[in-house]
Design a protein around this motif. Structure first.
Motif, PDB file in Angstrom:
ATOM      1  N   GLY A   1       1.122  -1.133   0.250  1.00  0.00           N
ATOM      2  CA  GLY A   1      -0.003  -0.237  -0.348  1.00  0.00           C
ATOM      3  C   GLY A   1       0.938   1.595   0.292  1.00  0.00           C
ATOM      4  O   GLY A   1      -0.046   1.963   0.314  1.00  0.00           O
ATOM      5  N   PRO A   2       2.326   1.617  -0.848  1.00  0.00           N
ATOM      6  CA  PRO A   2       3.061   2.638  -0.491  1.00  0.00           C
ATOM      7  C   PRO A   2       2.061   3.364  -1.670  1.00  0.00           C
ATOM      8  O   PRO A   2       1.123   3.483  -2.376  1.00  0.00           O
ATOM      9  N   ALA A   3       2.221   4.849  -1.566  1.00  0.00           N
ATOM     10  CA  ALA A   3       2.584   5.582  -2.356  1.00  0.00           C
ATOM     11  C   ALA A   3       2.779   5.938  -3.804  1.00  0.00           C
ATOM     12  O   ALA A   3       2.202   6.817  -4.620  1.00  0.00           O
ATOM     13  N   ALA A   4       3.849   5.489  -3.866  1.00  0.00           N
ATOM     14  CA  ALA A   4       4.893   4.919  -4.746  1.00  0.00           C
ATOM     15  C   ALA A   4       5.669   4.258  -4.371  1.00  0.00           C
ATOM     16  O   ALA A   4       6.093   3.832  -3.634  1.00  0.00           O
ATOM     17  N   VAL A   5       6.533   3.692  -5.614  1.00  0.00           N
ATOM     18  CA  VAL A   5       7.569   2.805  -6.238  1.00  0.00           C
ATOM     19  C   VAL A   5       7.795   3.010  -6.902  1.00  0.00           C
ATOM     20  O   VAL A   5       7.715   2.527  -8.218  1.00  0.00           O
ATOM     21  N   GLU A   6       9.604   3.590  -7.305  1.00  0.00           N
ATOM     22  CA  GLU A   6      10.251   4.053  -8.597  1.00  0.00           C
ATOM     23  C   GLU A   6      12.222   3.423  -8.400  1.00  0.00           C
ATOM     24  O   GLU A   6      12.582   3.163  -7.421  1.00  0.00           O
TER      25      GLU A   6
ATOM     26  N   GLY B   1      24.308   1.022   0.849  1.00  0.00           N
ATOM     27  CA  GLY B   1      25.583   1.063   0.271  1.00  0.00           C
ATOM     28  C   GLY B   1      25.120  -1.193   0.505  1.00  0.00           C
ATOM     29  O   GLY B   1      24.703  -1.326   0.999  1.00  0.00           O
ATOM     30  N   LEU B   2      25.723  -1.767  -0.227  1.00  0.00           N
ATOM     31  CA  LEU B   2      26.133  -3.306  -0.049  1.00  0.00           C
ATOM     32  C   LEU B   2      26.968  -3.801  -0.004  1.00  0.00           C
ATOM     33  O   LEU B   2      28.007  -3.590  -0.526  1.00  0.00           O
ATOM     34  N   GLY B   3      27.312  -3.765   0.994  1.00  0.00           N
ATOM     35  CA  GLY B   3      28.859  -4.539   1.235  1.00  0.00           C
ATOM     36  C   GLY B   3      30.154  -3.240   0.658  1.00  0.00           C
ATOM     37  O   GLY B   3      31.063  -3.815   0.957  1.00  0.00           O
ATOM     38  N   GLY B   4      29.950  -2.302   1.411  1.00  0.00           N
ATOM     39  CA  GLY B   4      30.351  -1.448   1.365  1.00  0.00           C
ATOM     40  C   GLY B   4      30.170  -0.532  -0.305  1.00  0.00           C
ATOM     41  O   GLY B   4      31.751   0.499  -0.943  1.00  0.00           O
ATOM     42  N   ARG B   5      29.532  -1.258  -1.474  1.00  0.00           N
ATOM     43  CA  ARG B   5      29.572  -1.188  -2.885  1.00  0.00           C
ATOM     44  C   ARG B   5      28.640   0.111  -3.170  1.00  0.00           C
ATOM     45  O   ARG B   5      27.714   0.010  -2.215  1.00  0.00           O
ATOM     46  N   ARG B   6      28.430   0.928  -3.696  1.00  0.00           N
ATOM     47  CA  ARG B   6      27.000   1.504  -4.146  1.00  0.00           C
ATOM     48  C   ARG B   6      26.185   0.704  -4.925  1.00  0.00           C
ATOM     49  O   ARG B   6      26.365  -0.620  -5.541  1.00  0.00           O
ATOM     50  N   PRO B   7      24.705   0.827  -4.868  1.00  0.00           N
ATOM     51  CA  PRO B   7      24.045  -0.450  -4.995  1.00  0.00           C
ATOM     52  C   PRO B   7      23.546  -0.740  -6.467  1.00  0.00           C
ATOM     53  O   PRO B   7      24.659   0.512  -7.176  1.00  0.00           O
ATOM     54  N   GLY B   8      23.770  -2.148  -7.619  1.00  0.00           N
ATOM     55  CA  GLY B   8      22.932  -2.057  -8.929  1.00  0.00           C
ATOM     56  C   GLY B   8      21.964  -1.264  -9.237  1.00  0.00           C
ATOM     57  O   GLY B   8      21.466  -1.214 -10.722  1.00  0.00           O
ATOM     58  N   ALA B   9      21.706  -1.048  -8.170  1.00  0.00           N
ATOM     59  CA  ALA B   9      19.997  -1.037  -8.163  1.00  0.00           C
ATOM     60  C   ALA B   9      18.898  -0.165  -7.172  1.00  0.00           C
ATOM     61  O   ALA B   9      19.406  -0.335  -5.919  1.00  0.00           O
ATOM     62  N   VAL B  10      17.845   0.416  -7.122  1.00  0.00           N
ATOM     63  CA  VAL B  10      17.675   0.862  -5.724  1.00  0.00           C
ATOM     64  C   VAL B  10      15.971   1.196  -6.133  1.00  0.00           C
ATOM     65  O   VAL B  10      15.502   1.565  -7.167  1.00  0.00           O
ATOM     66  N   LEU B  11      14.941   1.000  -5.046  1.00  0.00           N
ATOM     67  CA  LEU B  11      13.509   0.817  -5.309  1.00  0.00           C
ATOM     68  C   LEU B  11      13.274   2.165  -3.878  1.00  0.00           C
ATOM     69  O   LEU B  11      14.045   2.257  -3.247  1.00  0.00           O
ATOM     70  N   LEU B  12      12.551   3.060  -4.360  1.00  0.00           N
ATOM     71  CA  LEU B  12      12.839   4.280  -3.805  1.00  0.00           C
ATOM     72  C   LEU B  12      11.050   3.933  -3.135  1.00  0.00           C
ATOM     73  O   LEU B  12       9.947   3.923  -4.651  1.00  0.00           O
ATOM     74  N   VAL B  13      10.459   3.678  -2.544  1.00  0.00           N
ATOM     75  CA  VAL B  13       9.349   3.451  -1.531  1.00  0.00           C
ATOM     76  C   VAL B  13       8.311   4.713  -1.317  1.00  0.00           C
ATOM     77  O   VAL B  13       9.477   4.473   0.421  1.00  0.00           O
ATOM     78  N   GLU B  14       7.688   5.269  -1.331  1.00  0.00           N
ATOM     79  CA  GLU B  14       7.104   5.970   0.026  1.00  0.00           C
ATOM     80  C   GLU B  14       5.707   5.800   0.452  1.00  0.00           C
ATOM     81  O   GLU B  14       5.049   5.554  -0.399  1.00  0.00           O
ATOM     82  N   PHE B  15       5.582   6.128   1.366  1.00  0.00           N
ATOM     83  CA  PHE B  15       4.763   5.522   2.187  1.00  0.00           C
ATOM     84  C   PHE B  15       4.000   7.249   3.113  1.00  0.00           C
ATOM     85  O   PHE B  15       4.327   7.567   3.655  1.00  0.00           O
TER      86      PHE B  15
END
Length: 966
Positions: free
Chosen positions: A296-301, A326-340
């Protein structure tokens, strides 16, 4: 290839049109060139550009075009990605004058707006009543409501708010025949003209009911063609009415021109929580979308690594990328922004935490942000993502056409994997970002537009992509419109019977095909009219005053991808002259396009003027304040200040600069010289009438007082707290600070000594060259750098200085940027070392917080308001952080634009009113509202502007800090 000349038939009519329209009508080659492009890769020169004053003026314009069989193309902010806002027609620019909120009714939750109203302006006005406009497009800072209605725009929160068509109650429409009708929901039996249109749509739709049900995709986002499915649904399952307003939304200006609209407002959420979840790549991110949507979020980007890495390379976003888990000190390969959204922060945070658990996401790879400012900064990466990845790389460009595939959300993960494999099968790699919550996937492969093989492969990929989309029950046109790039694919998606129905709709509303002709109903080739095909390769042997990347100034101007962020009305500093004038010519994008056309030889007519010496281009550049905000805020880093200086210098072609340019361009040197004869200079400046005489000779604003030399130079620094073996920090006594406000130099010395540093003061052999650069006196600027830079470094090395504090932000930017980028005989190692040592006082104190030899006790006055200089906007976070470190909790660091003075800009007579307008939009309102504590501004120009136009005394940060010492 030069821009096409104005059609002979229409050229004879331009004067007549100018007499009909009370607003502006422009048809010069340059003006047409500026509106020949938008944010898409297309270029089509319009017949003219008209800016109507009001709805009646707009109606008169359309009626005139009807009488003369001239096409009309309504345009919003020119951010269209599919090419629907360029064409051979009279382009109607509603953003200049038709930009008013006519009425806002909080109780009815409606607003009456003109088409040029910017979305964020409406949201600010509605926000005062706890309301907002539901669709929240990524271009909200500059997108117009008219443009959003043309495209049926949506945005991140469309999972709860849907698309723009669902929020339009009625439209004040000007039809192609010149009639003006208020259109909304209407019963087809109505005998009025709106009933006639409704009956016409009913007669088109009912015989095609089965075809419509079979062909129109059942997805959350589809803007392909005309919304026959909505008409059918209302006739069969609604109250039997036809909602003409909703039908017009998404028609891309092909059926009517919007003069005004009544839109629905929604309640603004009381609290938000932003869940940021990091993944190794796009596929695992997409595999979690459906479960997150069910929470039930308002956004998933979605953002992929390309966008994240591009943001990290931008100084303005680097700190925001650091907020991503981060993922083990590394930048992520993808990100989800989920707003509630929720009634309070705790509930919103709890909903986010429950979503993480429900989706089975590792909590260590997530973060929940509930601070609105921090949320806005992270969202900024996503909202500018397209601009960040759209900068051309030579012939290789990110191509649109595939970035609007909408599929059912439960098909998204599978569709993404198959789509990625399809792109890779052609040897390309796609950049993925998405409104994942509604299954809308944006992807742009980079292709070499100069390669016939890659063009052919791209055409094959488009067909294969459509087949893939249809197999998943989706739409090939989910958000950004059909335009020029998707018309053929949309036709295949619907089939010949529905495409013929689209033609019938067009003839019903616009039988003579005058409104944005060719869009929605024409089967254009998507690789025709590409901007790339009109342009020539830059001259590789051409000499420049600055160092430029490969391709020189022409490629630097071409870097503008048309995203239009420079047209925003608030936030950041770009672009002050556009904000005050609302004129495309005076936006960063407009100037970049002017230079692209001029330097590329596109404006020349036969034996026309040289590319570096055009009066029309000079006029466009004349209102650029060289604030340098575009260098950092523009997603493509188009540095108009640098381009303007290069163009201005070359335009002289060896001719001497005017008396005014020489006088203003050498302002720093004049001050330095006057300081040697301080008493005499002060006596002369005190003679009545001297200012007015100079204003008359130099063409300055006679109402503006000229700066006065201080009575005494800065006193010698006295060490009070620093030990004899303490590290040395040098302070640069720049021309303006040292000669006009030497107390600032003394205060800076005092505060550095209080922090335990030994203070040394240094001066340049001449001047930093900033005034010369701003005036295009680049040969003089080069000579100044060559005489000053080596001597300065020798002095710093002799002092064993650890840092160089520069009190004037414009001088600091010269040392950091122009000294390194001007073509000089100074070794790069010298200018690079100086740049690395130089910083503002605030950045130095913040950056060395853990290494200061001592910490002084300080007590600050409450309510400080700080205005960052344009050249130092990137340091805003460091300033805020320093205030927090020092315990100044109630200090406000403004997100204000340019003060409007900008060196000599505001002193020039022709800029007087513009300078005041810019000031009123940035600092003026703050000063008028009352500032309880000290008003702080690091820039000399900013402090003078506050006093001259606001009657307020602003002080340098050094003075506030020194005055707080206990």
């Amino acid at each position: 290839m030069s821009l096409p000349q104005l059609d002979v038939r229409f050229a004879s009519l331009v004067g007549d049109l100018s007499r009909v329209v009370r607003g502006e009508v422009r048809a010069t080659t340059l003006d047409r060139g500026l509106f020949a492009a938008d944010a898409s890769p297309y270029e089509v020169a319009p017949l003219a550009v008209a800016s109507p004053r009001d709805a009646e003026d707009l109606q008169g314009l359309v009626a005139w075009c009807r009488d003369h069989d001239v096409p009309v193309l309504p345009r919003g902010a020119g951010t269209s990605l599919a090419g629907q806002s360029v064409g051979e027609a009279v382009v109607v620019d509603c953003s200049t004058h038709l930009n008013r909120i006519l009425h806002l009714d909080p109780e009815a939750r409606t607003a009456r707006v003109e088409p040029g109203v910017v979305l964020d302006d409406l949201r600010r006005a509605a926000g005062r009543h706890g309301l907002t406009f539901g669709p929240d497009v990524s271009t909200a800072t500059h997108a117009t409501l008219g443009g959003m209605m043309g495209n049926a725009s949506a945005g991140a929160s469309s999972i709860i708010h849907g698309m723009t068509d669902e929020h339009v109650r009625s439209i004040d429409a000007v039809l192609a025949d010149g009639r003006r009708l208020e259109l909304g929901a209407v019963d087809p039996s109505n005998r009025g003209p709106d009933g006639e249109l409704a009956r016409g749509l009913e007669s088109i739709v009912r015989p095609l009911a089965d075809e419509i049900r079979a062909r129109f995709p059942r997805v959350a986002r589809n803007v392909g063609g005309y919304r026959l499915d909505d008409v059918l649904h209302r006739l069969e399952h609604g109250d039997g009415s036809v909602d003409l307003a909703r039908f017009l939304v998404g028609s891309e200006g092909t059926l009517a021109v919007t003069a005004a609209a009544t839109v629905r407002l929604v309640e603004r959420p009381a609290a938000k929580a932003l869940l940021v979840a990091s993944f190794e790549g796009v596929p695992p991110a997409c595999s979690h979308v459906k479960t997150l949507v069910d929470a039930g979020p308002a956004a998933v980007e979605l953002m992929d690594a390309f966008i994240i890495d591009a943001a990290a390379d931008q100084p303005v976003f680097a700190g925001d990328v650091a907020r991503l888990p981060g993922l083990g000190g590394r930048r992520p390969g993808a990100v989800l922004l989920v707003e509630f959204h929720a009634g309070d922060r705790e509930t919103a945070r709890r909903d986010a935490a429950e979503a993480v658990a429900r989706a089975g996401i590792d909590p260590d790879s997530t973060v929940v942000i509930d601070d609105p400012a921090a949320q806005a900064r992270v969202w900024a990466i996503r909202t500018t993502g397209l601009g960040l990845i759209s900068k051309p790389d030579g012939n290789r460009q990110p191509m649109p056409g595939l970035e609007d595939c909408g599929v059912p959300v439960d098909e998204l993960a599978t569709f993404q994997r198959e789509f990625d494999a399809l792109i890779r099968s052609h040897g390309w790699q796609g950049v993925f970002y998405a409104h994942a919550s509604v299954g809308l996937l944006h992807v742009r492969p980079r292709i070499d537009l100069g390669s016939g093989g890659e063009r052919d492969a791209f055409m094959r990929l488009r067909e294969e992509t459509l087949d893939l989309v249809l197999r998943h029950g989706g739409s090939i046109s989910g958000e950004h419109g059909d335009g020029r790039v998707r018309g053929d694919l949309v036709a295949r998606m619907y089939g010949p019977r529905i495409v013929e129905a689209f033609g019938e709709v067009k003839r019903l509303f616009d039988p003579r095909d005058l409104l944005n002709p060719g869009n929605k109903t024409a089967d254009r080739h998507p690789l025709e009219d590409l901007r790339f095909d009109h342009e020539v390769a830059p001259d590789p042997v051409e000499s420049s005053f600055f160092h430029w990347p490969e391709g020189g100034p022409l490629e630097a101007a071409r870097a503008c991808n048309g995203n239009g962020l420079c047209r925003r009305h608030e936030g950041g500093a770009m672009c002050p002259s556009y904000r005050a004038m609302l004129d495309e010519r005076h936006s960063t994008r407009g100037r970049a396009n002017a230079l692209r056309l001029a330097i590329g030889g596109r404006l020349q007519d036969g034996d026309g003027p040289a590319i570096w010496d055009r009066e029309d281009v000079g006029e466009v550049l004349s209102k650029c304040l060289s604030c340098k905000a575009c260098r950092h805020e523009c997603p493509s880093n188009v540095d108009l200040s640098k381009l303007k200086a290069e163009y201005t210098a070359r335009s002289r072609n060896g001719r001497p600069a005017s008396l005014r340019e020489r006088a203003l361009g050498r302002a720093g040197l004049h001050l330095r010289r006057a300081g040697r004869f301080r008493s005499l200079a002060r006596a002369i400046s005190a003679v009545p009438g001297v200012d007015r005489l100079l204003a008359g000779v130099l063409g300055l604003d006679p109402r503006r007082p000229l700066p006065r030399l201080a009575a005494h130079p800065a006193r010698e620094a006295v060490a009070t707290h620093a030990r004899a073996d303490a590290p040395v920090v040098a302070i640069l006594e720049d021309c303006f600070t040292a000669e006009l406000e030497p107390r600032v130099v003394e205060d800076a010395s005092t505060i550095l000594d209080a922090f335990g540093w030994r203070v040394a003061r240094v001066r340049l052999a001449t001047c930093c060259g900033r005034p010369q650069v701003s005036s295009g006196l680049l040969e003089e600027a080069r000579a100044l750098v060559e005489s000053s830079a080596p001597a300065l470094l020798r002095e710093l090395d002799g002092l064993e200085a650890t840092a160089l504090v520069v009190l004037e932000p414009s001088c600091l930017s010269a040392l950091r940027e122009e000294w390194r980028e001007l073509v000089t005989d100074v070794p790069e190692s010298v200018t690079q070392r100086i740049a690395s040592m130089a910083s503002s006082l605030e950045v130095f104190l913040d950056g060395h917080w853990d290494g200061h030899p001592r910490r002084p006790e300080m007590r600050f006055p409450p309510g400080a308001v700080i205005h960052p200089h344009c050249h130092a906007k990137l340091d805003r976070e460091a300033t805020t952080r320093l205030m927090e470190r020092l315990g100044i909790e109630d200090a406000t660091v403004l997100d204000s634009g340019c003060c409007g003075l900008a060196g000599s800009f505001g002193y020039r007579r022709e800029n007087a009113e513009l300078s005041r307008a810019i000031f009123d939009q940035s600092l003026g309102a703050t000063i008028e509202g009352g500032v309880e504590g000290p008003l702080v501004a690091a820039g000399t120009s900013c402090r003078h502007q506050c006093l001259d136009l606001g009657g307020a005394t602003a002080v340098h940060p050094a003075s506030v800090l020194a005055g707080a010492l206990v």
